[in-house]
Design an enzyme around this catalytic site. Structure first.
Site: not given
Length: 176
Positions: A122, A138
């Site tokens: 991330d 995401d």
């Protein structure tokens, strides 16, 4: 299967591959340029790039559940493939194709990370609202799911999904 349906499915496959590749490329760049470094501000005190290895789900929930996440991703992909194979080749369903491909691409992109490294990379952080760090996959899943929910509520009618009914499929097979 009609020529138009085959064209739709080929476009779905190509879009899927491109979206997964884009997700993986952005994660590659994040590892190469952000790992073990200070965060990189895009818009000061609003948006920054910050490396994080996430072993959980959204918002860091369910840490270290690799097998569970891979199983869920595979299940999601099977359902998406099944639905895409049944979706009528009507223009009304173009958005459904796009959204399902995006959700599948996001699930696959994060599944690849979990399979390869035991964590998801991330790197996008909305500092202004202290939103959990996320990635491109995401974004695919979240945005597509919200749009899909909106379409289910306000655009599609219940009978628009009759093609998913086992009764309808049985009638169709009997008719053939």
């Amino acid at each position: 299967m009609t020529r138009k349906k085959i064209t739709f499915l080929i476009a779905d496959i190509i879009a899927f591959i491109v979206l997964v590749a884009l997700d993986q490329f952005t994660k590659f760049l994040a590892v190469a340029n952000l790992k073990d470094k200070a965060s990189f501000p895009i818009i000061r005190n609003v948006l920054e790039l910050q490396y994080l290895e996430n072993k959980g789900a959204a918002f860091g929930m369910l840490q270290n559940q690799k097998a569970f996440f891979i199983l869920i991703a595979i299940l999601i992909l099977i359902i998406i493939i099944y639905v895409l194979a049944l979706v009528p080749d009507d223009m009304k369903y173009n958005a459904l194709h796009i959204l399902l491909v995006m959700i599948g691409s996001g699930a696959c992109g994060n599944m690849i990370d979990r399979f390869r490294t035991n964590y998801v990379v991330d790197f996008i952080y909305f500092k202004l609202i202290n939103f959990p760090i996320f990635n491109v996959a995401d974004i695919y899943v979240t945005v597509s799911t919200f749009i899909l929910l909106f379409l289910f509520l306000f655009y599609y009618k219940e009978n628009d999904f009759a093609f998913l009914s086992f009764k309808q499929q049985k009638k169709f097979r009997e008719f053939k």
